[in-house]
Scaffold this active site. Structure first.
Site, short mmCIF file in Angstrom:
data_model
loop_
_atom_site.label_atom_id
_atom_site.label_comp_id
_atom_site.label_asym_id
_atom_site.label_seq_id
_atom_site.Cartn_x
_atom_site.Cartn_y
_atom_site.Cartn_z
N TYR A 130 -4.81 11.47 3.83
CA TYR A 130 -4.90 10.02 3.64
C TYR A 130 -3.91 9.40 4.60
O TYR A 130 -2.77 9.88 4.70
CB TYR A 130 -4.54 9.67 2.18
CG TYR A 130 -4.56 8.18 1.88
CD1 TYR A 130 -5.62 7.38 2.29
CD2 TYR A 130 -3.53 7.58 1.16
CE1 TYR A 130 -5.65 6.03 2.00
CE2 TYR A 130 -3.56 6.22 0.86
CZ TYR A 130 -4.63 5.45 1.28
OH TYR A 130 -4.66 4.11 1.00
N ALA A 190 -2.37 1.94 10.37
CA ALA A 190 -1.41 1.65 11.45
C ALA A 190 -0.45 2.84 11.60
O ALA A 190 0.65 2.69 12.14
CB ALA A 190 -0.65 0.37 11.13
N GLY A 210 0.81 -1.22 0.00
CA GLY A 210 0.00 0.00 0.00
C GLY A 210 0.85 1.27 0.00
O GLY A 210 1.99 1.28 0.46
N SER A 211 0.24 2.35 -0.53
CA SER A 211 0.98 3.61 -0.69
C SER A 211 1.36 4.25 0.64
O SER A 211 2.31 5.03 0.70
CB SER A 211 0.13 4.59 -1.50
OG SER A 211 -1.09 4.82 -0.81
N CYS A 235 1.88 2.37 3.49
CA CYS A 235 2.33 1.28 4.36
C CYS A 235 3.83 1.37 4.60
O CYS A 235 4.58 1.64 3.66
CB CYS A 235 2.08 -0.08 3.72
SG CYS A 235 0.38 -0.32 3.24
P1 XMP Z 1 -3.22 1.88 -1.56
O1 XMP Z 1 -1.91 1.60 -2.23
O2 XMP Z 1 -4.37 1.80 -2.48
O3 XMP Z 1 -3.36 0.72 -0.48
O4 XMP Z 1 -3.18 3.18 -0.83
C1 XMP Z 1 -4.48 0.58 0.39
C2 XMP Z 1 -4.24 -0.58 1.34
O5 XMP Z 1 -3.15 -0.33 2.23
C3 XMP Z 1 -3.28 -1.15 3.39
N1 XMP Z 1 -3.05 -0.35 4.59
C4 XMP Z 1 -1.92 -0.42 5.35
N2 XMP Z 1 -0.84 -1.23 5.28
N3 XMP Z 1 0.10 -0.12 7.16
C5 XMP Z 1 0.17 -1.08 6.20
O6 XMP Z 1 1.18 -1.80 6.15
C6 XMP Z 1 -0.96 0.72 7.30
O7 XMP Z 1 -0.98 1.60 8.16
C7 XMP Z 1 -2.03 0.54 6.36
N4 XMP Z 1 -3.24 1.18 6.20
C8 XMP Z 1 -3.81 0.59 5.12
C9 XMP Z 1 -4.68 -1.72 3.37
O8 XMP Z 1 -4.60 -3.07 3.00
C10 XMP Z 1 -5.36 -0.86 2.30
O9 XMP Z 1 -6.48 -1.49 1.70
#
Ligand code: XMP
Length: 485
Positions: A387, A391, A304-305, A307
């Site tokens: 955005y 976590a 994820g962007s 993450c």
């Molecule tokens: P995109 O790339 O579309 O991804 O922004 C969205 C997905 O990112 C995940 N997600 C997280 N993964 N830490 C992570 O490692 C985080 O804080 C976090 N928040 C979201 C989640 O699967 C989402 O659908």
């Protein structure tokens, strides 16, 4: 012995799809429908992320109207989340199962109050047994004395057009056309009122012909839950509110806690609810969640962007490889997978589906839209929205502050949260309507499908040949040697 996987882990930018012979004459021939979960079919393979800066009712309504589905996030109290689900289910209620009624002896003043409090323009008039006596609409009471009784002003049963409950929406449309009425009560053999179809709701349905709907014509919606014991109660409220699927939403889905939650829900609800679980990044993960009873598995650890899991924990599998590896296991288990995270453009969606995913989950691309929660922020004259990873420090802090009322921000040591953070907070450019973004992504998907000669999403995987890219290949793929305007 230390194990090393010999195969290189690939991500979207490492590959391109090789064009294949196509006999598709027009992109209109292409069918973008797919399975979200074992029994839920959606019309475009796009799912909005269960994040507090992405999906609440407004996003979920737009997603379903466009043909996809939204997953309402779980970082609000259960009652509030259930209300968000109910809002989606109410948004286009083509057959109102329990229409508002009034007794004939009530005064027009009382009837007006009921209409006002419910925000509706008509009431069905029934006797004590629920049998149809008439209908009272706003037009019937425009200039009448408010002390008059309902039965004196209503259109009586004998002058009404009604239909038997169970009538199809097409048949209902014909009746609206023929009799030029606005409301069609549905009755049973004893003349008891069993529902109502309104012309306005039917028209809304026509405005979104590609919408993803349940068997009653309502928009589809999913809702996220966690894995703690208390989440069983959250699940109950969400199901009661009409959620079509529950999404067990945890960072490490291949875990005993996630497996036991799937089993618990299966035991309580049997096959009456769809259960999606994740996230995983391995075939073993897919197999175990499917064996426990999951109807779909979400794939993606760290792409994820927002993450930082891969940086903080050193864990993850590059997303394209994760999808390829997991899709074989999913096929064996007879369930679809949802590729979650890392989608930056429509080309990534085509690659994810060609790699074997049945749909993709998207966060960032939808976070800057009108439909995402939060307001537009102006920075240096430009418009943005917030955005954040779920976590990230402030997302975790906000969650605690909401659930533990004794926690005042002043008492919180932010650094404690920063030790555990696996996500970041970010600004993303404000991008207007989510529906425009989705339309653009679907247009790109159709283009990719036509290059691969794929009429259906399933054909994409059958026809897919990936070619590995070098850095030079990647450079060549982007606009180059020009100054873009
Ligand atoms: P995109 O790339 O579309 O991804 O922004 C969205 C997905 O990112 C995940 N997600 C997280 N993964 N830490 C992570 O490692 C985080 O804080 C976090 N928040 C979201 C989640 O699967 C989402 O659908």
């Amino acid at each position: 012995m230390v194990k090393i996987i010999e195969n290189v882990g690939l991500s979207f930018d490492d590959v391109l799809l090789v064009p294949r012979k196509s006999d598709i004459l027009s992109r209109k021939e292409i069918d973008t429908s797919t399975f979200f979960s074992r029994r839920i079919r959606i019309n475009i393979p796009i799912v909005s992320a269960a994040m507090d800066t992405v999906t609440e009712s407004s996003m979920a309504i737009t997603m379903a109207r466009e043909g996809g589905i939204g997953v309402i996030h779980r970082f609000i109290p259960p009652e509030k989340q259930a209300e968000e689900v109910a809002r989606v289910k109410r948004a286009e209620n083509v057959v109102i199962e329990k229409p508002a009624t009034v007794s004939p002896e009530k005064t027009i003043r009382e009837a007006k109050e009921i209409m006002k409090s419910l925000g509706i323009s008509g009431l069905i008039v029934v006797d004590a047994e629920g049998r149809l006596l008439g209908i009272l609409t706003r037009r019937d009471i425009l200039f009448v004395d408010e002390n008059m009784k309902v039965y004196e002003c209503m259109t009586p049963r004998k002058n009404m057009i009604v239909a038997k409950s169970g009538i199809s929406l097409e048949e209902a449309k014909e009746i609206f056309k023929k009799y030029k009425i606005e409301k069609l009560p549905l009755i049973d053999d004893q003349d008891r009122v069993k529902g109502l179809i309104t012309c306005v709701d039917l028209l809304k349905r026509e405005a979104y012909p590609n919408a993803a709907r349940d068997s009653k014509g309502r928009l589809l919606v999913a809702a996220a839950i966690g894995v703690k014991e208390s989440e069983v109660e959250r699940a109950r409220l969400l199901i009661e509110a009409g959620a079509d699927a529950l999404v067990i939403d945890v960072a490490h889905g291949h875990s005993t806690m996630c497996i036991s939650m799937i089993k618990k829900l299966r035991k309580i609800y049997g096959d009456s609810i769809e259960i999606v679980a994740g996230n995983v990044a391995t075939p073993e993960g897919v197999e175990e969640l499917a064996a426990a009873g999951a109807d779909a598995v979400k794939v993606g650890v760290g792409p994820g962007s927002v993450c930082t899991t891969r940086i903080v924990a050193g864990v993850g599998v590059p997303q394209l490889s994760a999808i390829i590896n997991c899709s074989e296991a999913a096929e064996k288990m007879g369930i679809p997978i949802i590729a979650d995270g890392g989608i930056r453009e429509s080309g990534d969606i085509v690659k994810a589906l060609a790699a074997g995913a049945s749909s993709v989950m998207i966060g960032r691309l939808l976070a800057g839209t009108d439909e995402s929660p939060g307001t537009v922020i102006i920075r240096n004259g430009r418009r943005y929205k917030m955005y954040r990873g779920m976590a990230s420090v402030y997302a975790m802090l906000g969650r605690e502050a909401k659930f533990r009322e004794d926690l005042s921000e002043a008492l919180v040591d932010v650094s404690e949260y920063s030790y555990y953070a696996e996500g970041v907070e970010a600004y993303v450019p404000y991008t207007g309507s989510a529906s425009d973004i989705i339309k653009r992504l679907v247009a790109g998907l159709r283009s990719g499908m036509s290059y691969l000669g794929a009429r259906k999403i399933e054909d994409l995987k059958k026809n897919a040949i990936f070619v590995r890219l070098t850095e030079a290949g990647l450079r060549e793929s982007l606009p180059h040697d020009v100054e873009t305007v």
